[in-house]
Design a protein around this motif. Structure first.
Motif, PDB file in Angstrom:
ATOM      1  N   GLN A  39       0.498  -1.620  -0.036  1.00 36.07           N
ATOM      2  CA  GLN A  39       0.375  -0.454  -0.114  1.00 36.07           C
ATOM      3  C   GLN A  39       0.778   1.086   0.018  1.00 36.07           C
ATOM      4  O   GLN A  39       0.402   2.200   0.090  1.00 36.07           O
ATOM      5  CB  GLN A  39      -0.758   0.223   1.293  1.00 36.07           C
ATOM      6  N   LYS A  40       2.464   1.164   0.264  1.00 39.37           N
ATOM      7  CA  LYS A  40       3.044   2.415   0.375  1.00 39.37           C
ATOM      8  C   LYS A  40       2.316   3.205   0.982  1.00 39.37           C
ATOM      9  O   LYS A  40       2.884   4.980   0.818  1.00 39.37           O
ATOM     10  CB  LYS A  40       3.515   2.733  -1.477  1.00 39.37           C
ATOM     11  N   GLY A  41       2.070   3.250   2.238  1.00 38.28           N
ATOM     12  CA  GLY A  41       1.840   4.721   3.472  1.00 38.28           C
ATOM     13  C   GLY A  41      -0.156   5.009   2.564  1.00 38.28           C
ATOM     14  O   GLY A  41      -0.376   4.300   1.817  1.00 38.28           O
ATOM     15  N   HIS A  42       0.086   6.170   2.995  1.00 36.08           N
ATOM     16  CA  HIS A  42      -1.153   6.661   2.669  1.00 36.08           C
ATOM     17  C   HIS A  42      -0.957   8.375   2.861  1.00 36.08           C
ATOM     18  O   HIS A  42       0.393   9.100   3.151  1.00 36.08           O
ATOM     19  CB  HIS A  42      -2.317   5.930   3.783  1.00 36.08           C
ATOM     20  N   THR A  43      -2.181   9.157   2.146  1.00 35.98           N
ATOM     21  CA  THR A  43      -2.066  10.544   2.130  1.00 35.98           C
ATOM     22  C   THR A  43      -3.173  11.163   3.150  1.00 35.98           C
ATOM     23  O   THR A  43      -4.097  10.462   3.337  1.00 35.98           O
ATOM     24  CB  THR A  43      -2.203  11.095   1.256  1.00 35.98           C
ATOM     25  N   GLU A  44      -2.923  12.263   4.420  1.00 37.19           N
ATOM     26  CA  GLU A  44      -3.167  12.560   4.953  1.00 37.19           C
ATOM     27  C   GLU A  44      -3.514  13.960   5.034  1.00 37.19           C
ATOM     28  O   GLU A  44      -2.827  15.157   4.292  1.00 37.19           O
ATOM     29  CB  GLU A  44      -3.006  12.107   6.309  1.00 37.19           C
ATOM     30  N   LEU A  45      -4.839  14.561   5.723  1.00 33.70           N
ATOM     31  CA  LEU A  45      -5.124  16.063   5.840  1.00 33.70           C
ATOM     32  C   LEU A  45      -4.657  17.227   7.197  1.00 33.70           C
ATOM     33  O   LEU A  45      -5.159  16.075   8.012  1.00 33.70           O
ATOM     34  CB  LEU A  45      -6.747  16.408   4.781  1.00 33.70           C
ATOM     35  N   TYR A  46      -4.110  17.065   7.257  1.00 40.77           N
ATOM     36  CA  TYR A  46      -4.189  17.958   8.623  1.00 40.77           C
ATOM     37  C   TYR A  46      -3.521  19.366   8.619  1.00 40.77           C
ATOM     38  O   TYR A  46      -2.651  20.325   7.785  1.00 40.77           O
ATOM     39  CB  TYR A  46      -2.496  17.634   8.805  1.00 40.77           C
ATOM     40  N   ARG A  47      -5.075  20.530   8.848  1.00 45.20           N
ATOM     41  CA  ARG A  47      -5.151  21.666   8.837  1.00 45.20           C
ATOM     42  C   ARG A  47      -5.122  21.934   7.583  1.00 45.20           C
ATOM     43  O   ARG A  47      -3.886  23.557   7.384  1.00 45.20           O
ATOM     44  CB  ARG A  47      -3.723  22.438  10.012  1.00 45.20           C
ATOM     45  N   GLY A  48      -5.123  21.432   6.862  1.00 50.40           N
ATOM     46  CA  GLY A  48      -5.734  22.245   5.411  1.00 50.40           C
ATOM     47  C   GLY A  48      -4.010  21.402   4.678  1.00 50.40           C
ATOM     48  O   GLY A  48      -4.307  21.778   3.034  1.00 50.40           O
ATOM     49  N   ALA A  49      -3.287  20.845   5.155  1.00 47.31           N
ATOM     50  CA  ALA A  49      -2.164  20.594   4.445  1.00 47.31           C
ATOM     51  C   ALA A  49      -1.924  19.113   4.140  1.00 47.31           C
ATOM     52  O   ALA A  49      -2.277  18.363   4.875  1.00 47.31           O
ATOM     53  CB  ALA A  49      -0.887  21.020   4.587  1.00 47.31           C
ATOM     54  N   GLU A  50      -1.909  18.729   2.572  1.00 43.19           N
ATOM     55  CA  GLU A  50      -1.631  17.103   2.768  1.00 43.19           C
ATOM     56  C   GLU A  50      -0.466  16.845   2.666  1.00 43.19           C
ATOM     57  O   GLU A  50       0.645  16.962   2.141  1.00 43.19           O
ATOM     58  CB  GLU A  50      -2.627  16.661   1.289  1.00 43.19           C
ATOM     59  N   TYR A  51      -0.142  15.538   3.542  1.00 37.48           N
ATOM     60  CA  TYR A  51       0.776  15.103   3.420  1.00 37.48           C
ATOM     61  C   TYR A  51       1.429  13.605   3.586  1.00 37.48           C
ATOM     62  O   TYR A  51       0.097  12.755   3.923  1.00 37.48           O
ATOM     63  CB  TYR A  51       1.659  15.624   4.971  1.00 37.48           C
ATOM     64  N   VAL A  52       1.717  12.906   3.011  1.00 37.51           N
ATOM     65  CA  VAL A  52       2.143  11.348   2.742  1.00 37.51           C
ATOM     66  C   VAL A  52       2.681  11.470   3.848  1.00 37.51           C
ATOM     67  O   VAL A  52       3.907  11.284   4.851  1.00 37.51           O
ATOM     68  CB  VAL A  52       2.979  11.048   1.769  1.00 37.51           C
ATOM     69  N   VAL A  53       2.148   9.599   4.886  1.00 38.11           N
ATOM     70  CA  VAL A  53       2.187   8.811   6.018  1.00 38.11           C
ATOM     71  C   VAL A  53       3.229   7.641   5.500  1.00 38.11           C
ATOM     72  O   VAL A  53       2.210   6.529   4.737  1.00 38.11           O
ATOM     73  CB  VAL A  53       1.526   8.781   6.618  1.00 38.11           C
ATOM     74  N   ASP A  54       4.087   7.925   4.660  1.00 37.12           N
ATOM     75  CA  ASP A  54       5.318   6.614   4.069  1.00 37.12           C
ATOM     76  C   ASP A  54       5.458   5.683   5.192  1.00 37.12           C
ATOM     77  O   ASP A  54       4.947   4.178   4.669  1.00 37.12           O
ATOM     78  CB  ASP A  54       6.213   7.191   4.256  1.00 37.12           C
ATOM     79  N   PHE A  55       5.525   5.914   6.783  1.00 31.99           N
ATOM     80  CA  PHE A  55       5.538   4.613   7.276  1.00 31.99           C
ATOM     81  C   PHE A  55       4.404   4.703   8.209  1.00 31.99           C
ATOM     82  O   PHE A  55       4.404   5.395   9.187  1.00 31.99           O
ATOM     83  CB  PHE A  55       7.021   4.948   8.790  1.00 31.99           C
TER      84      PHE A  55
END
Length: 112
Positions: A39-55
């Motif tokens: 699945q190679k992690g996933h993306t999340e939204l935090y305070r309007g900014a999207e970031y990738v959670v690798d681990f």
């Protein structure tokens, strides 16, 4: 003797522990881990900014058992850890050549 290493989702730990106790597993080692598979992690939204959670957070379970309990133990882990969704984890089975209980000096199956 066999060593089972299972990487599972953290919220499944209690279910897996209980399932292993039901099939007669006496000792278990648990380590918090992080990792990813297909699945190679996933993306999340935090305070309007999207970031990738690798681990992603995982739990690694290690048990050493007599070969006679291998099938029941693996089946117990599979049933208890399965959610049917991606990231359920993996089970690895390794050969153990020797085990020694430090306190008493017992070795082999007596040490586990």
């Amino acid at each position: 003797m066999k060593k089972i290493e299972a990487i599972i989702k953290p919220f499944k730990l209690d279910e897996v522990k209980e399932a292993l106790q039901e099939v007669g597993v006496q000792g278990i080692t648990v380590t918090e881990a992080k990792g990813f598979g297909r699945q190679k992690g996933h993306t999340e939204l935090y305070r309007g900014a999207e970031y990738v959670v690798d681990f992603l957070p995982k739990v690694k379970i290690e048990i050493v058992i007599p070969e006679s309990r291998l099938e029941a133990s693996v089946e117990a882990i599979q049933k208890a850890a399965r959610t049917g969704r991606i990231g359920d984890g993996k089970i690895f089975i390794l050969n153990v050549e020797e085990a020694i209980r430090i306190r008493t000096g017992e070795s082999g199956a007596d040490a586990i």
